[in-house]
Design a protein around this motif. Structure first.
Motif, short mmCIF file in Angstrom:
data_model
loop_
_atom_site.label_atom_id
_atom_site.label_comp_id
_atom_site.label_asym_id
_atom_site.label_seq_id
_atom_site.Cartn_x
_atom_site.Cartn_y
_atom_site.Cartn_z
N LEU A 90 -12.82 -35.82 -18.15
CA LEU A 90 -13.27 -36.44 -19.41
C LEU A 90 -12.52 -37.75 -19.65
CD1 LEU A 90 -13.39 -33.23 -21.61
CD2 LEU A 90 -15.31 -34.44 -20.59
N PRO A 137 -17.29 -34.53 -14.42
CA PRO A 137 -16.78 -33.21 -14.85
C PRO A 137 -17.57 -32.03 -14.29
CG PRO A 137 -16.80 -34.70 -16.71
CD PRO A 137 -17.39 -35.45 -15.56
N LYS A 138 -18.90 -32.17 -14.24
CA LYS A 138 -19.73 -31.04 -13.81
C LYS A 138 -19.52 -30.71 -12.32
CE LYS A 138 -23.95 -33.78 -13.09
NZ LYS A 138 -24.10 -33.88 -11.65
N PHE A 189 -12.25 -25.58 -25.83
CA PHE A 189 -11.78 -26.65 -26.70
C PHE A 189 -11.09 -26.11 -27.95
CE2 PHE A 189 -15.03 -28.47 -24.10
CZ PHE A 189 -14.64 -29.77 -23.89
N TYR A 221 -22.28 -24.79 -29.37
CA TYR A 221 -23.48 -25.52 -29.80
C TYR A 221 -24.05 -24.80 -31.03
CZ TYR A 221 -22.66 -26.90 -25.01
OH TYR A 221 -22.05 -27.31 -23.85
N GLY A 247 -24.58 -23.57 -19.53
CA GLY A 247 -24.05 -24.20 -18.32
C GLY A 247 -24.73 -23.69 -17.07
N ASN A 256 -28.16 -25.16 -16.65
CA ASN A 256 -28.07 -26.55 -16.15
C ASN A 256 -27.78 -26.58 -14.65
OD1 ASN A 256 -28.57 -27.77 -18.63
ND2 ASN A 256 -26.43 -27.62 -19.23
N ARG A 302 -19.01 -19.29 -16.02
CA ARG A 302 -19.11 -20.34 -15.00
C ARG A 302 -18.38 -19.96 -13.71
NH1 ARG A 302 -19.55 -25.58 -16.70
NH2 ARG A 302 -19.37 -26.03 -14.49
N PRO A 353 -19.29 -33.76 -33.83
CA PRO A 353 -18.07 -33.59 -33.04
C PRO A 353 -18.23 -34.02 -31.58
CG PRO A 353 -18.83 -31.50 -33.97
CD PRO A 353 -19.85 -32.51 -34.32
N SER A 372 -16.38 -33.21 -29.19
CA SER A 372 -16.05 -32.12 -28.25
C SER A 372 -17.32 -31.43 -27.74
CB SER A 372 -15.12 -31.11 -28.92
OG SER A 372 -15.73 -30.57 -30.05
N LEU A 373 -18.39 -31.43 -28.56
CA LEU A 373 -19.64 -30.82 -28.11
C LEU A 373 -20.24 -31.59 -26.93
CD1 LEU A 373 -21.30 -29.96 -31.52
CD2 LEU A 373 -20.50 -28.36 -29.82
N HIS A 397 -18.48 -33.38 -24.82
CA HIS A 397 -17.63 -33.09 -23.67
C HIS A 397 -17.95 -31.71 -23.09
CE1 HIS A 397 -14.51 -36.14 -25.31
NE2 HIS A 397 -15.43 -36.71 -24.57
N ALA A 398 -18.15 -30.74 -23.99
CA ALA A 398 -18.46 -29.38 -23.53
C ALA A 398 -19.76 -29.40 -22.73
CB ALA A 398 -18.58 -28.44 -24.73
N ALA A 399 -20.75 -30.13 -23.23
CA ALA A 399 -22.04 -30.20 -22.54
C ALA A 399 -21.90 -30.91 -21.19
CB ALA A 399 -23.06 -30.91 -23.41
N ARG A 400 -21.05 -31.92 -21.17
CA ARG A 400 -20.83 -32.66 -19.92
C ARG A 400 -20.23 -31.71 -18.87
NH1 ARG A 400 -18.65 -38.09 -21.98
NH2 ARG A 400 -20.79 -38.45 -22.67
N ILE A 401 -19.25 -30.92 -19.30
CA ILE A 401 -18.64 -29.94 -18.39
C ILE A 401 -19.65 -28.87 -18.02
CG2 ILE A 401 -16.89 -28.10 -18.27
CD1 ILE A 401 -15.03 -30.00 -19.83
N ASP A 402 -20.57 -28.56 -18.96
CA ASP A 402 -21.62 -27.58 -18.70
C ASP A 402 -22.76 -28.15 -17.85
OD1 ASP A 402 -20.77 -25.20 -19.73
OD2 ASP A 402 -21.56 -25.51 -21.73
N ALA A 403 -22.47 -29.20 -17.14
CA ALA A 403 -23.40 -29.79 -16.16
C ALA A 403 -24.68 -30.34 -16.79
CB ALA A 403 -23.74 -28.77 -15.08
N CYS A 404 -24.60 -30.74 -18.03
CA CYS A 404 -25.78 -31.31 -18.69
C CYS A 404 -25.83 -32.82 -18.39
CB CYS A 404 -25.65 -31.06 -20.20
SG CYS A 404 -27.17 -31.24 -21.09
#
Lengths: 373, 277
Positions: free
Chosen positions: A57, A77-78, A86, A92, A104, A107, A155, B166, B168-169, B171-178
């Protein structure tokens, strides 16, 4: 699972006035496979930035980061095979818990039956199975925290990253979640990197702890080593509650002199301090290694100092007694039956086997070769 | 004493709000009541606060003697398309300015903000030349729509709104491969519903009520919007107030429907940021 390696990693930020701020300075360490490592330090010390660099990040300014055998500097990151929990959970809000957990995996285009099984397994492990169709706002703080952990578990990543995950919980729940996280680590046998500013959390969870201050790693060691052999005054003062006491002393001819006391040092101390003849030093002693003369717990009264008691805090299990030595306020953690009263002139005994000496200029601990600590 | 003071403040507040409510409602009331009075037929040219005879004649005249249906359709087409384009582009741009880091982000945003400081009247003539002479879009839907597909004000509104979501959501989605667009579409847009609803209502109302630009670019009666059509609804020597009021009532209906349909989001949207989340 996998190792995480930092090689000369640095991170600089440029602020609005085009001034450079170094958030992480030349950072080198290795987190071993299946190890639970905690980054700890005060706000702004660079611990979260380090974690975010592992996650991808934040991009490091210099140096290499490796996860497993891969250099991940340029990976998204993915693609790093990590999962992160966090501080604010980052669930979400418009999705149900089931959708949060499976987001995840969807995706990553995993088959539906695999997703369903993983969500079921994780929710059972974390006790979330009856909450799967609820939205995050319908859950308590502890439940949300579990969902955030569950989202990471499904994951099945190489490395778990936790960014102050317990800081939004109340004290009781925090203790409970701490135990759950420790159990989870045992069960998953996962590599975990955990960031916190709470040293108790760090000491109880971490197999090794990375203590950071002002962007620099101060010490990487096991909780016991950090407590018993702090590298410098920062680590000594940061680890332990209440923190270690520091007393200004002068060393001369095998003796230390401080306000209100002078005593001859044991042989091993005097030997280690011979290079500091006639110089100022800082003596460090933890509150739990100071004893009142009424309840000595077997500590001899050879090394003692006398001062007037300023404050007494009765905590039930112990009494915290505050007194002054020179300019410094010193804390002693005494037995709850101790007779210490405010205004009393009291003799405090030092357990010399637990005393540390620090160089005034470098603030580094002077090693005592024969010390038991 | 304190409670008496509080009661007095409450009393004054309620009185002022009631007065404000009356002031706001009277024109609307008059418009609706006026549309049921056939002042043109009895040649009185007066509109009273309560009609002696209720009549639907003004509505009949409004629809029969004009191209009212066509004007309403034009307004609906133009306002709907502009609402969609404004919501789409302003939310994309607002998200980018609020949450993405790219070179020149602040500079571009400031340039955009500076354009808001130029009065519309100043840019109207160059815009007219561009749309009419250069692009040759006179008397067309494109001419009505193109200059307003997204406004800087709406981008600013969405940027401010997106800033409250936020990070962080994301970032969370980015890590969640979105994917980046996936983050916008699956995470940001659903969370931004209240903000988008406010934007949609503002956009629709603004473009539905817009008068000056449609007046400039439309020529034929068939291309007029309802506001331009209403303004031109006069006879040789007199004004048919009843029919104008009927037209105005009809013209205000879509806005009222839209508001009530999105009321929940609208109220959420305007209070967001007012309380600690």
């Amino acid at each position: 699972m996998a190792r995480v390696v930092f090689k000369n990693v640095e991170k600089e930020f440029v602020d609005g006035n085009k001034e450079t701020f170094i958030a992480v300075k030349e950072s080198n360490f290795t987190i071993e496979d299946k190890e639970f490592v905690v980054f700890v330090g005060p706000s702004g010390c660079g611990k979260t930035t380090s974690l975010r660099m592992i996650a991808g990040l934040e991009k490091q300014t210099r140096g290499d980061i490796m996860i497993g055998d891969r250099v991940v500097n340029k990976l998204h990151p993915k693609d790093r095979d990590i999962a992160m929990v966090f501080q604010d959970y980052a669930l979400y809000p418009h999705m149900t818990i089931r959708e949060n957990l499976s987001f995840g995996l969807k995706n990553l285009k995993q088959p539906k039956d695999v997703i369903a099984k993983k969500v079921k397994d994780a929710s059972e492990v974390l006790g979330l199975d009856h909450l799967l169709d609820r939205k995050p706002k319908e859950l308590s703080g502890g439940q949300r925290q579990r969902v955030a952990v569950g989202r990471a578990i499904v994951r099945d990543p190489q490395v778990f990253l936790f960014d102050e995950p317990l800081s939004n919980l109340d004290a009781k729940l925090r203790v409970q979640m701490r135990v759950e996280l420790a159990e989870l680590h045992k069960r998953l046998e996962a590599t975990i990197v955990y960031v916190t500013h709470d040293q108790i959390e760090a000491m109880t969870l971490g197999q090794r702890i990375v203590v950071m201050n002002k962007g620099q790693i101060q010490q990487v060691a096991s909780p016991t080593d950090l407590y018993q052999k702090p590298e410098n005054m920062f680590v000594a003062g940061f680890i332990g509650s209440p923190p270690m006491n520091f007393i200004d002393v002068i060393y001369e001819h095998g003796k230390v002199t401080m306000e209100g006391a002078q005593f001859e040092l044991p042989e091993h101390c005097a030997h280690a301090l011979r290079a500091y003849e006639g110089k100022k030093l800082v003596l460090g002693i933890r509150p739990e290694h100071l004893f009142g003369e009424d309840i000595t717990m077997g500590v001899p009264d050879t090394y003692a100092l006398t001062s007037t008691v300023q404050v007494v805090e009765q905590l039930g299990s112990e009494n915290l007694v505050y007194f002054r030595v020179g300019e410094r306020m010193v804390t002693a953690k005494l037995h709850p039956d101790s007779d210490a009263r405010v205004g009393q002139m009291k003799k405090f005994l030092l357990d010399m086997s637990k005393v540390h000496f620090f160089d005034v200029e470098t603030e580094k601990r002077i090693p005592m070769k024969f010390m038991s600590a | 004493m304190q409670s008496k003071g509080k009661i007095a403040v409450l009393g004054v507040s309620i009185t002022m709000l009631v007065m404000w409510g009356i002031i706001t409602i009277i024109p609307l009331y008059w418009m609706i009541i006026g549309s049921f009075q056939d002042s043109y037929a009895d040649a009185s040219m007066k509109i009273s606060m309560w009609p002696e005879v209720w009549s639907f004649e003004p509505f009949s005249r409004f629809f029969d003697k004009t191209m009212a249906w066509r004007w309403l359709l034009n307004s609906l087409i133009v306002s709907s398309i502009l609402t969609v384009t404004n919501v789409f582009f302003a939310s994309l741009a607002g998200y980018a300015f609020a949450k993405l880091h790219f070179p020149g982000r602040n500079a571009i945003f400031w340039i955009l903000l500076m354009t808001m400081m130029i009065p519309t009247q100043v840019t109207l003539i160059p815009l007219y030349i561009l749309v009419i002479d250069v692009f040759n879009l006179k008397d067309s839907y494109m001419g009505l729509i193109l200059p307003s597909i997204v406004s800087v004000g709406n981008i600013f509104l969405m940027k401010q709104y997106m800033s409250t979501l936020p990070t962080s959501l994301i970032h969370a989605a980015r890590i969640d491969a979105c994917s980046e667009f996936g983050i916008f579409y699956k995470i940001i847009l659903p969370m931004a519903k209240p903000g988008l609803s406010v934007l949609a209502i503002f956009s629709f109302v603004f473009h539905w009520n817009d008068f000056f630009w449609p007046l400039l670019v439309t020529e034929s009666e068939a291309m007029r919007t309802i506001q331009v059509g209403l303004a031109g609804f006069k006879f040789a020597d007199t004004t048919d107030f009843g029919a104008i009021m009927a037209g105005a009532t009809v013209a205000s209906l879509p806005m009222i429907i839209l508001f009530f349909a999105l009321q929940r989001y609208f109220l959420q949207g305007i209070t967001i940021g007012a309380v600690k989340g």
